[in-house]
Design an enzyme around this catalytic site. Structure first.
Site, PDB file in Angstrom:
ATOM      1  N   ASP A   1     -10.881   4.102   7.427  1.00 24.45           N
ATOM      2  CA  ASP A   1      -9.463   4.443   7.500  1.00 24.45           C
ATOM      3  C   ASP A   1      -9.349   5.208   8.806  1.00 24.45           C
ATOM      4  O   ASP A   1      -9.735   6.381   8.869  1.00 24.45           O
ATOM      5  CB  ASP A   1      -9.040   5.311   6.315  1.00 24.45           C
ATOM      6  CG  ASP A   1      -7.557   5.614   6.349  1.00 24.45           C
ATOM      7  OD1 ASP A   1      -6.994   5.674   7.459  1.00 24.45           O
ATOM      8  OD2 ASP A   1      -6.945   5.790   5.281  1.00 24.45           O
ATOM      9  N   HIS A   2      -8.855   4.544   9.846  1.00 24.95           N
ATOM     10  CA  HIS A   2      -9.010   5.137  11.180  1.00 24.95           C
ATOM     11  C   HIS A   2      -8.274   6.464  11.324  1.00 24.95           C
ATOM     12  O   HIS A   2      -8.574   7.241  12.220  1.00 24.95           O
ATOM     13  CB  HIS A   2      -8.615   4.141  12.281  1.00 24.95           C
ATOM     14  CG  HIS A   2      -7.140   3.983  12.456  1.00 24.95           C
ATOM     15  ND1 HIS A   2      -6.405   3.048  11.788  1.00 24.95           N
ATOM     16  CD2 HIS A   2      -6.266   4.660  13.237  1.00 24.95           C
ATOM     17  CE1 HIS A   2      -5.145   3.147  12.149  1.00 24.95           C
ATOM     18  NE2 HIS A   2      -5.029   4.108  13.021  1.00 24.95           N
TER      19      HIS A   2
ATOM     20  N   HIS B   1      -3.686   5.443   4.719  1.00 27.91           N
ATOM     21  CA  HIS B   1      -3.480   6.576   5.629  1.00 27.91           C
ATOM     22  C   HIS B   1      -2.728   7.713   4.957  1.00 27.91           C
ATOM     23  O   HIS B   1      -3.107   8.875   5.035  1.00 27.91           O
ATOM     24  CB  HIS B   1      -2.675   6.161   6.866  1.00 27.91           C
ATOM     25  CG  HIS B   1      -3.245   5.003   7.618  1.00 27.91           C
ATOM     26  ND1 HIS B   1      -4.590   4.755   7.682  1.00 27.91           N
ATOM     27  CD2 HIS B   1      -2.640   4.025   8.339  1.00 27.91           C
ATOM     28  CE1 HIS B   1      -4.794   3.667   8.420  1.00 27.91           C
ATOM     29  NE2 HIS B   1      -3.626   3.205   8.826  1.00 27.91           N
TER      30      HIS B   1
END
Lengths: 502, 296
Positions: A195-196, A258
């Site tokens: 999950d960047h 996110h």
């Protein structure tokens, strides 16, 4: 004790950066945008800083026919177009020397055999000892086949790490199936669900802000905080990704991953240390205790035509590849509660969407008002204190405080104290992918999502989506370039509050 | 990477007072934002003092160029001119850099300490420090050990940064006297860092091999002191010779030259400004090197 058993006395005091073991990075989906815009620029940035392993190679794999040289040339352009560092021929030549490409049909044994053979040859050539990072920049439908092929060809030599991009499943059921498939052949510590957002400096700074500053933690609770607002707003549309977005919508694209991770990091208890499991255990407790108090407290929307930053843009239903009567949502707002002692009855208002008024990701902690302002006008102009974490852009932290305006009398005005990352540390923030690729190579999963976190996130999403089956809103319900549908404002105004002004 | 300054505004004052300097700084800060713009941010991570005798002024200004971008700070450039009449001349400037739609400003105060004012630098520096932030002092040239001005500055700063390669005489024994009063770092020591990594890779073989170090006087002496202290070998057991650049031989065989870690003098100083604690390995190297009379 012999000399060789002693610790190296010459290393003491040297600032040693841990460097990953020698390894090969295999990118499935190497012809895609993620590879050109994010992965390759991140790898180049790591190469510039000499953070890559001494013995290293990159193998791109995708369906598109391409030679090694064509792949290298395309990646060179990607670096020149998207890297944050100036292009350096020496750094590039060193990186490109270990770069190869394999044309691969994901369902094809022959292609997999060819890939395996290439990797074995590269092991010999580059001294990478059988260590592999497999990066899945591919649609979810391709993951299962690839995982099975990798498992079948797994050698006893070296380690394997799988980096899986979102979306991780489509709902709780499919996420469990994918977890189960992965865990049949791989250990949890070999699986890195990316999950960047967790790789962003500002998200990690939330942990620093909370747990490195004694002043915040004592007031980080229901007694002092009125509510929390989290906004993940994009001004762009779907950018040609109708196929993906029609299936996902805002709730699967942003909310499930996110946004819920931002809630978890904001609300979690202090971990006992910063090891992967300690941090993820605390996030999991938050995710388990989340609930939304019913259908009235979730608003969804879909953008129609409008103006964004002065440009006229089409509505979602007019986007290429989108069904003209689609009911896919491009906006979600919700009121969430974290049911524990710290946060009971403290609402977390969240909203996210596409084609909103501007690009902004923020976490706003709104404190309760001063109980009795003893000023002439009752401090009517005085707004509550807000601690605002700017995740992007203008990364940093602001604190809104009341201050006396100069002059006679006691007039109070709200002023902002700002800390901007770019102002205090002018080194340039690393891209999230740099940190996450490096962590995967190092085998550190702290900033990746564990299987149980993913499943809790999907459980909440499934509950919300189930509520949506009962009604059919009139879409589109907000013009592009605004802050979402009226239902979003009503959701928060019912509680006597409003979304932050911008 | 250098970022182009958005704006720079300045004020010059002869026989200036501290109050005047502070007032002009405040005015320049307000003016730098423009009439209708949001106020600029004053961001600082330290007060950075540079003690720069006249002969070092050009080199110091070159090194400081660009430092404001990497370490936003209030920089006090102190130029002692004891031969002149008593007084304080000031050149105060605000340098702003764009960050999004705002600007971040650093402050540079060039102060010429004339006559007896040069003997009392602490009285100038103390009122100009930014509260609660670390104070670093880069002392150009050979510090006048035992002098009143050095003693005052040691009492004020959290870290004294020298470059012993700039000294006529390697007065490490006197430098070691300062260690318990403030943290000290040495740019000559920083230059040896890539070599220390390279030599650490030679462990454990290096413990028993014949070692020859050659290089610029300060760097070679410090590297020898470090090897002696860390390997527990007598200083005389390691030979040292002066040369233009560092080199090390083990049993007569050259250790491959490592790639330097820092490209420019600004990079070297920047690395020192990132360090906040005492460097025990450096202190040990200095104390051991001090056993030899004058290095190489």
């Amino acid at each position: 004790m012999t000399v060789t058993e002693q610790q190296n006395p010459l290393l003491e005091g040297l600032r040693i950066r841990r460097r990953p073991d020698p390894c090969l990075l295999v990118i499935f989906g190497a012809s895609g945008d993620l590879t050109t815009k994010k992965l390759m620029p991140a790898l180049y940035a790591l190469a510039v800083r000499r953070l890559l392993p001494e013995h290293f190679g990159i193998v791109g794999a995708a369906r598109t026919e391409e030679s090694d040289d064509e792949f290298r040339e395309r990646m060179k352009k990607a670096v020149q177009d998207h890297a944050r560092d100036p292009f350096d021929d020496d750094v590039w030549e060193e990186l490109a020397a270990g770069m190869h490409y394999v044309t691969l049909d994901f369902a094809d044994d022959k292609g997999e055999d060819e890939l395996a053979q290439t990797l074995t040859e590269l092991d010999r050539e580059r001294g990478t000892n059988g260590n592999r990072v497999y990066y899945f920049a591919v649609p979810p439908s391709a993951i299962a086949t690839l995982v099975q092929e990798i498992a079948e060809r797994r050698s006893a030599e070296g380690w394997v790490r799988l980096v899986i991009e979102k979306p991780f499943g489509q709902d709780l059921h499919s996420a469990r199936e994918l977890n189960s498939l992965l865990q049949q052949s791989f250990e949890e510590n070999e699986i890195f669900r990316i999950d960047h957002y967790l790789g962003k400096e500002t998200v990690q700074n939330m942990l620093a802000l909370r747990f490195a500053n004694g002043i915040f933690e004592p007031i980080w609770n229901r007694q002092f905080i009125d509510h929390v607002q989290i906004t993940v707003a994009e001004s762009i549309g779907i950018e040609g990704r109708a196929g993906y977005y029609e299936q996902a919508g805002a709730i699967r694209d942003i909310f499930q991953n996110h946004l819920l991770q931002l809630v978890a990091i904001t609300a979690m208890e202090p971990p006992i240390d910063f090891t992967a499991d300690s941090v993820r255990n605390e996030k999991l407790k938050v995710l388990k205790s989340l609930h939304t108090p019913g259908p009235k407290h979730v608003a969804r929307g879909q953008y129609g035509p409008g103006f964004v930053e002065g440009h006229e843009v089409r509505g979602y239903r007019e986007e290429q590849g989108v069904e003209p009567s689609t009911m896919t949502e491009t906006f979600v707002a919700a009121k969430l509660y974290v049911d524990n002692w710290r946060w009971a009855d403290t609402p977390f208002y969240v909203r996210m969407g596409k084609r909103l008024a501007r690009r902004e990701t923020t976490i706003a902690i709104q404190f309760k008002r001063a109980p009795h302002p003893p000023f002439e006008d009752g401090g009517s102009e005085l707004r509550p204190n807000v601690l605002l974490i700017h995740v992007q852009p203008n990364e940093g932290v602001s604190l809104a405080i009341g201050a006396k305006a100069p002059g006679v009398g006691m007039t109070i005005r709200t002023v902002h104290m700002d800390f901007l990352y770019g102002g205090a540390f002018r080194e340039g923030l690393p891209d999230a992918y740099e940190r996450l690729i490096l962590d995967a190579m190092l085998g550190d999963p702290t900033l990746f999502t564990r299987s149980d976190e993913i499943e809790e996130q999907w459980a909440l999403v499934d509950a919300i989506v189930a509520l949506w089956q009962r009604d059919r809103p009139s879409f589109p319900n907000y013009p592009a370039g605004t802050w979402g549908p009226a239902a979003s404002d009503e959701l928060i105004q019912r509680d006597g509050r409003s979304w932050r002004r911008h | 990477m250098s970022v182009e300054a958005l704006s720079e505004s300045s004020w010059t004052g002869e026989d200036a007072t501290i109050a005047q300097i502070e007032r002009e700084l405040a005015r320049l800060r307000i003016e730098s934002a423009g009439e209708d713009a949001q106020p600029n941010l004053r961001t600082s991570v330290m007060t950075h003092i540079a003690w720069v005798p006249a002969q070092w002024q050009v080199a110091a200004e070159e090194t400081l160029a660009g430092m404001g971008e990497r370490h936003p700070s209030r920089t006090l450039l102190l130029v002692p001119r004891p031969e002149k009449d008593d007084g304080l001349d000031a050149l105060v400037s605000i340098r702003c850099f764009p960050i999004g739609n705002r600007a971040v400003c650093g402050e540079v105060l060039e102060l010429e300490l004339r006559g007896r004012v040069a003997e009392a630098p602490a009285s100038i520096v103390l009122p100009l420090l930014i509260s609660d932030l670390p104070v670093f002092c880069r002392w150009r040239g050979e510090p006048p050990f035992g002098s009143s001005e050095l003693e005052q500055m040691v009492g004020v700063v959290d870290r004294l940064v020298v470059d012993s390669q700039e000294w006529d005489e390697l007065r490490y024994a006197e430098l070691a006297q300062v260690f318990d009063r403030t943290a000290v770092s040495d740019i000559a020591w920083r230059r040896t860092e890539s070599w220390r990594f390279a030599l650490a890779r030679e462990w454990p073989g290096i413990a028993d091999r014949e070692i020859e170090v050659s290089g610029p006087r300060a760097e070679a002496t410090l590297l020898r002191g470090w090897l002696s202290a860390r390997l527990g070998r007598a200083l005389d057991d390691i030979t040292v010779a002066e040369a233009d650049s560092l080199a090390v031989k083990l049993d007569g065989e050259e250790v491959p030259r490592p790639r330097p870690l820092y490209a420019t003098p600004s990079d070297l100083l920047s690395a020192e400004l990132d360090q906040f604690t005492r460097d025990r390995m450096y202190e040990q190297a200095v104390e051991t090197a001090a056993q030899a009379s004058n290095g190489v």
